[in-house]
Scaffold this active site. Structure first.
Site, PDB file in Angstrom:
ATOM      1  N   TYR A  14       1.146  -1.539  -0.010  1.00 48.16           N
ATOM      2  CA  TYR A  14      -0.042   0.190  -0.031  1.00 48.16           C
ATOM      3  C   TYR A  14       1.087   1.035  -0.019  1.00 48.16           C
ATOM      4  O   TYR A  14       2.153   1.538   0.093  1.00 48.16           O
ATOM      5  CB  TYR A  14      -0.905   0.385   1.460  1.00 48.16           C
ATOM      6  N   SER A 251       9.184   0.096   8.697  1.00 50.83           N
ATOM      7  CA  SER A 251       8.566  -0.983   7.966  1.00 50.83           C
ATOM      8  C   SER A 251       7.020  -1.814   7.474  1.00 50.83           C
ATOM      9  O   SER A 251       6.949  -1.518   9.128  1.00 50.83           O
ATOM     10  CB  SER A 251       9.792  -2.314   7.996  1.00 50.83           C
ATOM     11  N   LYS A 252       6.696  -2.082   7.139  1.00 48.48           N
ATOM     12  CA  LYS A 252       5.261  -2.459   7.138  1.00 48.48           C
ATOM     13  C   LYS A 252       5.851  -3.790   7.214  1.00 48.48           C
ATOM     14  O   LYS A 252       4.764  -4.082   8.681  1.00 48.48           O
ATOM     15  CB  LYS A 252       4.787  -2.670   5.893  1.00 48.48           C
ATOM     16  N   ARG A 253       6.227  -4.237   7.896  1.00 43.14           N
ATOM     17  CA  ARG A 253       6.690  -6.050   8.440  1.00 43.14           C
ATOM     18  C   ARG A 253       6.525  -5.561   9.405  1.00 43.14           C
ATOM     19  O   ARG A 253       5.917  -6.134  10.707  1.00 43.14           O
ATOM     20  CB  ARG A 253       8.559  -6.069   7.876  1.00 43.14           C
ATOM     21  N   GLY A 256       3.496  -2.844  10.639  1.00 42.70           N
ATOM     22  CA  GLY A 256       2.347  -3.092  10.441  1.00 42.70           C
ATOM     23  C   GLY A 256       1.432  -1.537   9.363  1.00 42.70           C
ATOM     24  O   GLY A 256       2.274  -0.811   9.570  1.00 42.70           O
TER      25      GLY A 256
END
Length: 497
Positions: A14, A251-253, A256
């Site tokens: 996204y 980071s999205k990792r 989230g």
RNA sequence: GGCGCAUUCGUCUAGUGGUUAGGACGCAAGGUUCUCAACCUUGAAACAGGGGUUCAAUUCCCCUAUGCGCUACCA
């Protein structure tokens, strides 16, 4: 020449908060100088790129209100042109075929592998020692014709340096010693990032490249490609990064949802507020003003105001109240309470619709009531969600009673169980349902019961809205109207032991 | 490992060769109030460290530390 900038995300997720800010700065810059803001989807990494990501990114941009000019360019559609450019450089002797078999990084950590290799070289410069750099054209052509796989590398000169004047970081120089003969085309025929970017930026006639600082050192490679192609590089402006608390990468990792733009949209943020917040992360107009409408941002934006150090997006994953940056929340609350009411209303309408609290009358006969009510309750709200949450009792009979409010404002004063219905009876005979008569009646009632007016007010608030907090009680009476006020005062639901 | 970039209150930042280093968010106290916000007042809170240059350095230079980035036939 008109200014042309681009925002070029890769569709592998996204819209990230950092990307959103890059888009914002590009957009503001373009609009400030009356140039074009273009969009390019860098979907060359087919394994990781998804259509869903593209859609999500476009949604995010749309939410933020960054309308792009011209058609969206999909990088994958230009692979042929990128390949042609590499071949042209090969033809001109500015690049060469590298027949070295493709190394396999395997499962190894790529960063570790890089460091390991560098250590092995012990600081020696091995940038030009490729054995295929100087083989004859004949031999190269022959091996290629025989079907031997090869990558195409740029032939970086031995002596010299690249330099460019970054609009944010100033003069940047890099010795050729530090730049390897970078691969332009993979042995499977796919162009690499640096080549693709340069070709597309040339093709799109980009004049100013505004992007994240993570590309600062790569820029030198790209300049070499521009030069080999005989083109003048655009102007570059690199942006500081947005980091997580502790200075780590956001980071999205790890972090989230908090990095995704859609999270903010779905959490009831106003795009204008978030935009405002984002603009001030790494940029400042050099003044004390902090609230800027979009038009003002466009007017005041300048590359000169961009900071050089990374900014921390401050939040605390372990604290529900601090799930995202405090200041972002503050901006949102500030916008909710200060926006011209007619600008806020459509957002509230949308929220109520999605919460199934919407009634057509709000737009028709009760339009005035609706606007007044929203105006009354918005002052203590933080997000649009609050209109259907804390604000529920204003739009529906079906609302919950906060247990603490019931305890503190009702049950702690058992007399209220009789008093409030009695107050309802008094109110029944009040014809003039406006502030002064209402206040007089309630305060007289309190006096009569020999109690503080606050006890009555707070009890009534708990009963009428389910909450211990909210607007002035008289205002609640007024907005709810006589009928509902009386009905709720007589209701026993909250008293349910 | 190499190269590059950065470093002002907890966070976002302003700013300057001589300032009481300013603002915002958050925090704390007080005021206001029928509650909670809002609002007003006040407070705590910063120039990473060490060397230079200079009459004077937070500001200019160097070193160190720390962080980040790049260093890939990823983007």
């Amino acid at each position: 020449m008109t200014t042309r900038v681009r925002f070029a995300p890769s569709p592998t997720g996204y819209l990230h908060i950092g990307s959103a800010r890059t888009a914002l700065f590009n957009y503001l810059y373009a609009r400030n100088v009356g140039g074009k803001f273009l969009l390019r989807i860098e979907d060359t990494d087919l394994a990781r790129s998804t259509e869903e990501s593209t859609r999500s990114i476009l949604e995010g941009l749309e939410w933020l209100g960054f309308s792009h000019d011209e058609e969206i360019v999909f990088q994958s559609g230009n692979a042929g042109k990128h390949r042609a450019a590499a071949l042209k450089l090969l033809e001109e002797g500015k690049a060469y075929r590298d027949f070295t078999p493709k190394g396999d990084p395997g499962e190894k950590n790529i960063k570790a592998a890089i460091v390991e290799r560098a250590r092995a070289n012990q600081g020696e410069k091995h940038m030009r020692d490729n054995e295929f750099r100087d083989i004859s054209k004949n031999e190269s052509d022959k091996r290629a014709a025989d079907g031997e796989p090869f990558a195409i590398r740029l032939k970086v000169p031995f002596e010299g340096k690249t330099s460019f004047d970054d609009a944010v970081y100033g003069l940047q120089e890099r010795d050729f010693d530090e730049i390897e003969d970078l691969v332009l085309l993979r042995s499977d025929g796919h162009p690499l990032y640096n080549l693709a970017v340069v070709c597309d930026d040339i093709e799109m006639a980009i004049t100013d490249v505004i992007r994240g600082q993570d590309h600062l050192t790569n820029t030198h490679k790209q300049i070499l490609i521009y030069e080999a192609l005989g083109k003048t590089p655009p102007r570059f402006a690199h942006l500081p990064l947005i980091l997580a608390p502790g200075g780590k990468k956001l980071s999205k990792r790890i972090h989230g949802e908090i990095v995704s733009m859609t999270t903010y949209r779905d959490a009831g943020f106003l795009a204008a507020a978030f935009r405002n917040f984002l603009a001030l992360l790494g940029w400042s107009a050099g003044e004390e003003q902090e609230i800027y409408r979009l038009a003002e941002l466009i007017e005041k934006f300048s590359l000169d105001g961009i900071h050089r150090s990374n900014a921390t997006f401050n939040f605390d994953a372990n604290n529900e109240r601090r799930w995202t940056d405090d200041k972002a929340i503050w901006f949102n609350a500030e916008y909710i309470r200060t926006l011209p009411i007619e600008d806020l209303l459509p957002h509230v309408v949308k929220e109520l619709k999605s919460a199934k609290l919407w009634r057509e009358e709000y737009e028709e006969d009760d339009a005035e009531w609706f606007a007044k009510t929203v105006d009354l309750i918005r002052e203590r709200f933080y997000t649009l969600k609050d209109f259907s949450g804390q604000g529920r009792a204003y739009f529906s009979e079906d609302f919950d009673f906060d247990e603490k409010a019931v305890q503190k404002n009702l049950k702690k004063h058992p007399d209220l169980k009789e008093w409030l219905p009695e107050l309802a009876d008094r109110l029944e005979s009040l014809d003039d349902w406006t502030h002064d008569p209402l206040y007089d009646l309630v305060s007289k009632f309190a006096e009569e019961k020999n109690t503080k007016v606050g006890v009555i007010m707070n009890g009534a608030r708990a009963l009428l809205t389910g909450l211990a907090v909210g607007p002035s009680m008289i205002a609640v009476f007024e907005t709810l109207g006589k009928e509902k006020s009386i009905m709720r005062l007589k209701s026993r639901i909250a008293w349910n032991e």
